[in-house]
Design a protein around this motif. Structure first.
Motif, PDB file in Angstrom:
ATOM      1  N   MET A   1     -50.624 -11.571  38.296  1.00  0.00           N
ATOM      2  CA  MET A   1     -50.935 -12.671  36.996  1.00  0.00           C
ATOM      3  C   MET A   1     -50.980 -12.183  35.673  1.00  0.00           C
ATOM      4  O   MET A   1     -50.721 -12.574  34.780  1.00  0.00           O
ATOM      5  CB  MET A   1     -52.077 -13.356  37.413  1.00  0.00           C
ATOM      6  N   ALA A   2     -51.433 -10.908  35.883  1.00  0.00           N
ATOM      7  CA  ALA A   2     -51.769 -10.240  34.364  1.00  0.00           C
ATOM      8  C   ALA A   2     -50.375  -9.996  33.816  1.00  0.00           C
ATOM      9  O   ALA A   2     -49.459  -9.756  34.339  1.00  0.00           O
ATOM     10  CB  ALA A   2     -52.770  -9.138  34.346  1.00  0.00           C
ATOM     11  N   GLY A   3     -50.248  -9.563  32.329  1.00  0.00           N
ATOM     12  CA  GLY A   3     -48.922  -9.083  31.886  1.00  0.00           C
ATOM     13  C   GLY A   3     -48.931  -9.701  30.542  1.00  0.00           C
ATOM     14  O   GLY A   3     -49.351 -11.041  30.550  1.00  0.00           O
ATOM     15  N   PHE A   8     -42.741 -13.620  31.748  1.00  0.00           N
ATOM     16  CA  PHE A   8     -42.863 -14.518  32.618  1.00  0.00           C
ATOM     17  C   PHE A   8     -41.580 -15.026  33.066  1.00  0.00           C
ATOM     18  O   PHE A   8     -40.467 -15.106  32.399  1.00  0.00           O
ATOM     19  CB  PHE A   8     -43.350 -16.076  31.726  1.00  0.00           C
ATOM     20  N   PRO A   9     -41.407 -15.315  34.541  1.00  0.00           N
ATOM     21  CA  PRO A   9     -40.128 -15.374  34.908  1.00  0.00           C
ATOM     22  C   PRO A   9     -40.028 -17.064  35.111  1.00  0.00           C
ATOM     23  O   PRO A   9     -39.013 -17.498  35.677  1.00  0.00           O
ATOM     24  CB  PRO A   9     -40.400 -14.806  36.439  1.00  0.00           C
ATOM     25  N   MET A  10     -41.334 -17.771  34.582  1.00  0.00           N
ATOM     26  CA  MET A  10     -41.137 -19.042  35.063  1.00  0.00           C
ATOM     27  C   MET A  10     -41.803 -19.741  33.970  1.00  0.00           C
ATOM     28  O   MET A  10     -42.498 -19.130  33.202  1.00  0.00           O
ATOM     29  CB  MET A  10     -41.429 -19.398  36.482  1.00  0.00           C
ATOM     30  N   PRO A  11     -41.835 -21.170  33.694  1.00  0.00           N
ATOM     31  CA  PRO A  11     -42.770 -21.728  32.592  1.00  0.00           C
ATOM     32  C   PRO A  11     -43.954 -21.604  32.441  1.00  0.00           C
ATOM     33  O   PRO A  11     -44.561 -21.687  33.408  1.00  0.00           O
ATOM     34  CB  PRO A  11     -42.268 -23.375  32.621  1.00  0.00           C
ATOM     35  N   LEU A  12     -43.979 -21.323  32.361  1.00  0.00           N
ATOM     36  CA  LEU A  12     -45.590 -21.099  32.301  1.00  0.00           C
ATOM     37  C   LEU A  12     -46.268 -22.147  31.788  1.00  0.00           C
ATOM     38  O   LEU A  12     -45.652 -23.414  31.686  1.00  0.00           O
ATOM     39  CB  LEU A  12     -45.578 -19.991  31.118  1.00  0.00           C
ATOM     40  N   TYR A 206     -51.102 -17.678  33.276  1.00  0.00           N
ATOM     41  CA  TYR A 206     -52.283 -18.405  33.633  1.00  0.00           C
ATOM     42  C   TYR A 206     -52.877 -18.767  32.345  1.00  0.00           C
ATOM     43  O   TYR A 206     -53.333 -20.154  32.360  1.00  0.00           O
ATOM     44  CB  TYR A 206     -53.286 -17.618  34.456  1.00  0.00           C
ATOM     45  N   GLN A 207     -53.050 -17.995  31.358  1.00  0.00           N
ATOM     46  CA  GLN A 207     -53.799 -18.478  30.130  1.00  0.00           C
ATOM     47  C   GLN A 207     -53.060 -19.533  29.275  1.00  0.00           C
ATOM     48  O   GLN A 207     -53.728 -20.606  28.811  1.00  0.00           O
ATOM     49  CB  GLN A 207     -53.985 -17.241  28.913  1.00  0.00           C
ATOM     50  N   TRP A 208     -51.807 -19.558  29.309  1.00  0.00           N
ATOM     51  CA  TRP A 208     -50.953 -20.386  28.670  1.00  0.00           C
ATOM     52  C   TRP A 208     -51.015 -21.710  29.522  1.00  0.00           C
ATOM     53  O   TRP A 208     -51.059 -22.763  28.929  1.00  0.00           O
ATOM     54  CB  TRP A 208     -49.460 -19.979  28.627  1.00  0.00           C
ATOM     55  N   MET A 214     -55.774 -27.914  29.809  1.00  0.00           N
ATOM     56  CA  MET A 214     -56.302 -28.643  28.694  1.00  0.00           C
ATOM     57  C   MET A 214     -55.847 -29.772  27.814  1.00  0.00           C
ATOM     58  O   MET A 214     -56.593 -30.612  27.285  1.00  0.00           O
ATOM     59  CB  MET A 214     -56.843 -27.537  27.860  1.00  0.00           C
ATOM     60  N   THR A 215     -54.802 -29.405  27.435  1.00  0.00           N
ATOM     61  CA  THR A 215     -53.859 -30.438  26.315  1.00  0.00           C
ATOM     62  C   THR A 215     -53.961 -31.640  26.823  1.00  0.00           C
ATOM     63  O   THR A 215     -54.177 -32.833  26.412  1.00  0.00           O
ATOM     64  CB  THR A 215     -52.743 -29.723  25.740  1.00  0.00           C
TER      65      THR A 215
END
Length: 285
Positions: A1-3, A8-12, A206-208, A214-215
């Motif tokens: 998950m980190a990095g 990102f390979p996918m939308p995040l 994960y953060q994004w 939250m939005t």
């Protein structure tokens, strides 16, 4: 998950601007010339013809209060320019496909600005902060209208046509959180190609995705905190149907002078105006 997110390979408020790069709302009212009556009559004929099933000189004359002889001259001129065809004495006239060229420069962005401009100006008059409307352009949100000329608390002289990140800025997060998952995936790939330094504050997928959740839960987006240490922005999407975002509207303010309760009030006002704008856009689409 980190990095880093790129893997990102996918939308995040500065003093009130005296001269700005943006047009003052009152500037369009200043006129140094009289109306051209022939142009007014020609436009009236065009508008009337677009409403009529059978376009005849008498029908246009009656509806536009223009003498038949003047209507004939206008129609014959428009025929010569390729906008009309004379069918027959009984059949009257018909529009040609060339009339579509008259609206070729009027895109959805123009319609959106036309609809949201009064609301954006009204919000600034009520809350004093500068509000703005933005639309998607390729891999960023672009400010199409700003009420900075009306705001005594504007943080810059102009934001018109400024590009905002889809990853870290409020307008971008508002769009990405409410667009379709398929569109989000494609837009994220385009956004990551820009390799903006400010986007690196989002270090993981994960953060994004947490910011997007939250939005959605709040109903509005807030700029990710480290993107700008002095100001913050809120933005909400204008959604015409689920997954179809046509624009965003938002506000920028100084972090230290706006209380949480005031943020909630402005966010509620933004959501209400976005809902009204969506209704108006649906009626015009």
């Amino acid at each position: 998950m980190a990095g880093h997110i790129s893997c990102f390979p996918m939308p995040l408020v500065t003093p009130q601007p005296q001269e700005t790069d943006e047009e003052s709302p009152s500037s369009s009212k200043r006129r140094s010339y009289a109306d051209v009556s022939l142009v007014q009559r020609t436009l009236a004929v065009l508008e009337c013809a677009n409403r009529l099933e059978l376009i005849t000189v008498q029908r246009i004359s009656d509806e536009c209060a223009i003498p038949p002889s003047s209507v004939v001259r206008i129609l014959e001129t428009l025929c010569a320019e390729g906008y009309f065809e004379h069918v027959s004495r009984r059949g009257g006239y018909s529009l040609t496909s060339k009339v579509k060229a008259l609206s070729a420069g009027y895109h959805s962005k123009s319609l959106i600005v036309e609809i949201v401009k009064p609301a954006v100006d009204a919000l600034t008059k009520e809350y004093l902060w500068p509000f703005a409307a933005a639309t998607l352009e390729h891999n960023a949100m672009v400010v199409q209208y700003s009420s900075i000329p009306l705001s005594p608390l504007a943080h810059v002289r102009s934001t018109l046509h400024k590009r905002a990140s889809l990853i870290s800025r409020a307008h971008g997060l508002a769009y990405m959180a409410f667009c379709s998952s398929r569109e989000r995936t494609l837009l994220l790939r385009l956004a990551l190609e820009r390799d903006f330094e400010e986007d690196k504050i989002v270090s993981t997928n994960y953060q994004w995705r947490k910011a997007l959740r939250m939005t959605r839960k709040a109903g509005y987006a807030s700029r990710l905190s480290r993107a700008d240490p002095f100001t913050n922005s809120l933005a909400v999407p204008i959604v015409v149907e689920p997954g179809h975002v046509v624009a965003t509207i938002g506000v920028t303010y100084f972090r230290r002078v706006v209380k949480r309760s005031q943020i909630t009030v402005m966010a509620d006002a933004l959501r209400a105006e976005a809902s009204s704008a969506a209704d108006a856009i649906r009626r015009r689409m």
